[in-house]
Design an enzyme around this catalytic site. Structure first.
Site, PDB file in Angstrom:
ATOM      1  CG  LEU A 148      39.903  38.210 -71.451  1.00 20.79           C
ATOM      2  CD1 LEU A 148      39.043  39.059 -70.526  1.00 20.79           C
ATOM      3  CD2 LEU A 148      39.264  37.380 -72.224  1.00 20.79           C
ATOM      4  NE  ARG A 149      42.827  45.718 -72.634  1.00 17.01           N
ATOM      5  CZ  ARG A 149      42.748  46.716 -73.700  1.00 17.01           C
ATOM      6  NH1 ARG A 149      42.973  47.957 -73.175  1.00 17.01           N
ATOM      7  NH2 ARG A 149      42.405  46.320 -74.761  1.00 17.01           N
ATOM      8  CD  GLU A 150      36.238  41.990 -65.754  1.00 14.72           C
ATOM      9  OE1 GLU A 150      35.198  42.603 -65.120  1.00 14.72           O
ATOM     10  OE2 GLU A 150      36.174  41.139 -64.932  1.00 14.72           O
ATOM     11  N   GLY A 258      44.224  57.901 -58.701  1.00 11.75           N
ATOM     12  CA  GLY A 258      42.881  58.202 -57.963  1.00 11.75           C
ATOM     13  C   GLY A 258      42.727  57.123 -56.930  1.00 11.75           C
ATOM     14  CB  CYS A 265      42.192  40.287 -62.751  1.00 10.20           C
ATOM     15  SG  CYS A 265      41.012  39.440 -63.625  1.00 10.20           S
TER      16      CYS A 265
HETATM   17  C1  UDX Z   1      43.547  43.043 -65.825  1.00  7.68           C
HETATM   18  C2  UDX Z   1      44.573  43.075 -66.715  1.00  7.68           C
HETATM   19  O1  UDX Z   1      44.606  44.395 -67.384  1.00  7.68           O
HETATM   20  C3  UDX Z   1      44.242  41.843 -67.969  1.00  7.68           C
HETATM   21  O2  UDX Z   1      45.390  41.935 -68.855  1.00  7.68           O
HETATM   22  C4  UDX Z   1      43.867  40.723 -67.254  1.00  7.68           C
HETATM   23  O3  UDX Z   1      43.809  39.720 -68.238  1.00  7.68           O
HETATM   24  C5  UDX Z   1      42.838  40.677 -66.158  1.00  7.68           C
HETATM   25  O4  UDX Z   1      43.229  41.771 -65.435  1.00  7.68           O
HETATM   26  P1  UDX Z   1      40.857  44.107 -65.909  1.00  7.68           P
HETATM   27  O5  UDX Z   1      40.596  43.504 -64.390  1.00  7.68           O
HETATM   28  O6  UDX Z   1      39.858  44.040 -66.848  1.00  7.68           O
HETATM   29  O7  UDX Z   1      42.403  43.497 -66.548  1.00  7.68           O
HETATM   30  O8  UDX Z   1      41.265  45.613 -65.432  1.00  7.68           O
HETATM   31  P2  UDX Z   1      42.298  46.650 -65.900  1.00  7.68           P
HETATM   32  O9  UDX Z   1      41.793  47.270 -67.028  1.00  7.68           O
HETATM   33  O10 UDX Z   1      43.747  46.237 -65.821  1.00  7.68           O
HETATM   34  O11 UDX Z   1      41.830  47.642 -64.640  1.00  7.68           O
HETATM   35  C6  UDX Z   1      42.451  47.167 -63.234  1.00  7.68           C
HETATM   36  C7  UDX Z   1      42.089  48.238 -62.263  1.00  7.68           C
HETATM   37  O12 UDX Z   1      43.022  49.329 -62.235  1.00  7.68           O
HETATM   38  C8  UDX Z   1      40.824  48.994 -62.439  1.00  7.68           C
HETATM   39  O13 UDX Z   1      40.167  49.278 -61.045  1.00  7.68           O
HETATM   40  C9  UDX Z   1      41.155  50.461 -62.893  1.00  7.68           C
HETATM   41  O14 UDX Z   1      40.154  51.688 -62.552  1.00  7.68           O
HETATM   42  C10 UDX Z   1      42.406  50.584 -62.248  1.00  7.68           C
HETATM   43  N1  UDX Z   1      43.481  51.577 -62.831  1.00  7.68           N
HETATM   44  C11 UDX Z   1      43.995  51.053 -64.057  1.00  7.68           C
HETATM   45  C12 UDX Z   1      43.963  52.543 -62.330  1.00  7.68           C
HETATM   46  O15 UDX Z   1      43.528  53.017 -61.136  1.00  7.68           O
HETATM   47  N2  UDX Z   1      44.760  53.387 -63.052  1.00  7.68           N
HETATM   48  C13 UDX Z   1      45.288  52.928 -64.087  1.00  7.68           C
HETATM   49  O16 UDX Z   1      46.064  53.875 -64.603  1.00  7.68           O
HETATM   50  C14 UDX Z   1      44.838  51.965 -64.891  1.00  7.68           C
END
Ligand code: UDX
Length: 447
Positions: A148-150, A258, A265
């Protein structure tokens, strides 16, 4: 079915509520009594869209209680382990203290024949040790990582894109009435809805999770590495990314350049996998993962350098507004938030930073006490000389450049997440600087 969920953080609270909403009887256990009290009142202890409604729905469909008393799990058929596995304070590996504590607490309580389901993210090799421990209580372990994603946790829990079971032996997986069949019963609604289910070894299941998060981190670092090349060559990283996304083999997502990745995670799972690869002697893999981390660590200095450039080379004493503190939109989580860490970096360089966020100000005040805080954008930018868009909340993406200009004397925006239509902003009189993108200035030429 009667289920228990051990650990009621971002993962466990949502899992407990989601399972109850499917009609199960669920008891959630956590050692944090304040969290338990809030959940018992139906109040989410953290910001997660849809969780409050899910907690309400769960009471109508099944039943859901929360307690600090581990004895309450005694008559559950299936026990989900959802405790946190943060990074060790002084090393790259995962801290399994809470996991070991949960397993030791449950072993004397659980019934023979029950099933323990591990959902926490763990280094490959952990599940087999947990399996031996729960076998002492006559229970069987299935390792079932959570993806899951937050910000999208409710959707991802109830509509998973895959369900993974790690088992000891495939013979056990095929056994009629065995542990796999029991877990299938828990997830029946999702399985009937078509969610693919993959059964594999404990080790593969553990590795799926850390590989998934590490791959996402690699993608983000890859586009950020290309962003550095764009800066060095005069290209625009957004133009490059737009064309990359149209290649089906590459795919659309996780190519947003960015400030880099943060949160509870991706950073720790990347570190933990690198550490585990090193322990296992797989040094090229460790080096690949370390390089992705290295690229991520250079994002904040890049944006800080842009800020210095915008302010004539001097940050000391300058007033900067930072919009966004959470590690990503739709979350109040500031763990490893590149936005909040950037704000700290600017303060360390002598700047006076006023930060705001739609959800994360409360938590950020505790972990980032060196910042000034504002409740609204208007207040944050009131006496700013420079504005940095640090977390791409929709309301910041939707800011009107003309309206913002009425609230501040600043006329330079650093778009640290590369989400602003810079032509629109420069037409409205702003200079927009973004990593990996040519500067956009009123009138059209570089400053
Ligand atoms: C992540 C995984 O996506 C999820 O499957 C797992 O269970 C837990 O870890 P989450 O921590 O909620 O989920 O965040 P996510 O949406 O993956 O984003 C992680 C980070 O990457 C954020 O800081 C986001 O800003 C950054 N990000 C994401 C980018 O900088 N660029 C992108 O293209 C995508």
């Amino acid at each position: 079915m009667r289920l228990s969920v051990i650990g009621c953080g971002y993962l466990g609270a949502v899992h407990a509520a989601a399972m109850a909403s499917l009609g199960h009887e669920v008891v959630g256990v956590d050692t944090d009594s304040a969290k338990v009290e809030r959940l018992a009142r139906g109040e989410p202890p953290f910001f997660e869209p849809g969780l409050e409604a899910l907690l309400k729905r769960s009471e109508q469909n099944g039943s859901l209680e929360f307690t600090t008393d581990i004895a309450a799990i005694a008559d559950a058929e299936v026990h989900f382990i959802c405790v946190g596995t943060p990074q060790l304070p002084d090393a790259l590996g995962a801290d399994l203290t809470a996991l070991v504590g949960a397993v030791e607490a449950m072993v004397p309580v659980i019934a023979p024949g029950s099933v323990v389901v591990g959902k926490s993210t763990v280094p490959v090799g952990t599940a087999r040790r947990v399996a031996e421990r729960v076998a002492a209580a006559g229970a069987t372990l299935v390792w079932n990582p959570e993806f899951l994603r937050e910000g999208h946790a409710v959707h991802d829990t109830l509509q998973p894109d895959r369900i993974v079971y790690g088992v000891d032996t495939l013979a056990e997986a095929k056994a009629q009435g065995g542990a796999v069949g029991i877990v299938d019963g828990v997830y029946r609604t999702m399985l009937e809805g078509g969610a693919p289910r993959l059964v594999m070894s404990y080790e593969s299941a553990e590795l799926v999770k850390t590989a998934a998060n590490s791959y996402l981190a690699l993608r983000v670092s890859f586009i950020n590495a290309i962003s550095d090349l764009a800066d060095a060559s005069g290209a625009d990283v957004l133009e490059v990314a737009a064309a990359l996304r149209l290649d089906d083999r590459i795919g659309r997502l996780f190519l947003n350049p960015g400030l880099g990745f943060g949160g509870g995670c991706l950073p720790k799972d990347l570190h933990a996998l690198a550490a585990r690869a090193g322990e296992l002697g797989v040094m090229d893999t460790a080096a690949l993962l370390a390089a992705a981390n290295q690229v991520n660590e250079t994002r904040r200095p890049r944006v800080k350098a842009l800020a210095a450039r915008a302010l004539g080379g001097v940050l000391a004493g300058r007033r900067i507004a930072v919009l966004g503190l959470s590690f990503k939109p739709l979350s109040d989580d500031v763990r490893n938030s590149q936005s909040a860490l950037l704000a700290d970096d600017l303060v360390a360089a002598g700047a006076v930073v006023t930060a705001t966020d739609p959800a994360a100000v409360g938590l950020a005040r505790v972990s980032h006490p060196g910042l000034r805080y504002a409740d609204t954008v208007g207040e944050a930018v009131a006496d700013a000389e420079l504005i940095i868009l640090a977390t791409e909340w929709q309301e910041y993406r939707d800011l009107d450049p003309g309206e913002l200009a009425g609230w501040t004397r600043a006329r330079t925006l650093i778009d640290a997440r590369c989400v602003i239509d810079s032509a629109r902003w420069s037409t409205a009189g702003w200079t927009v600087l973004a990593p990996g993108r040519p500067a956009s200035v009123p009138g059209g030429s570089a400053p």
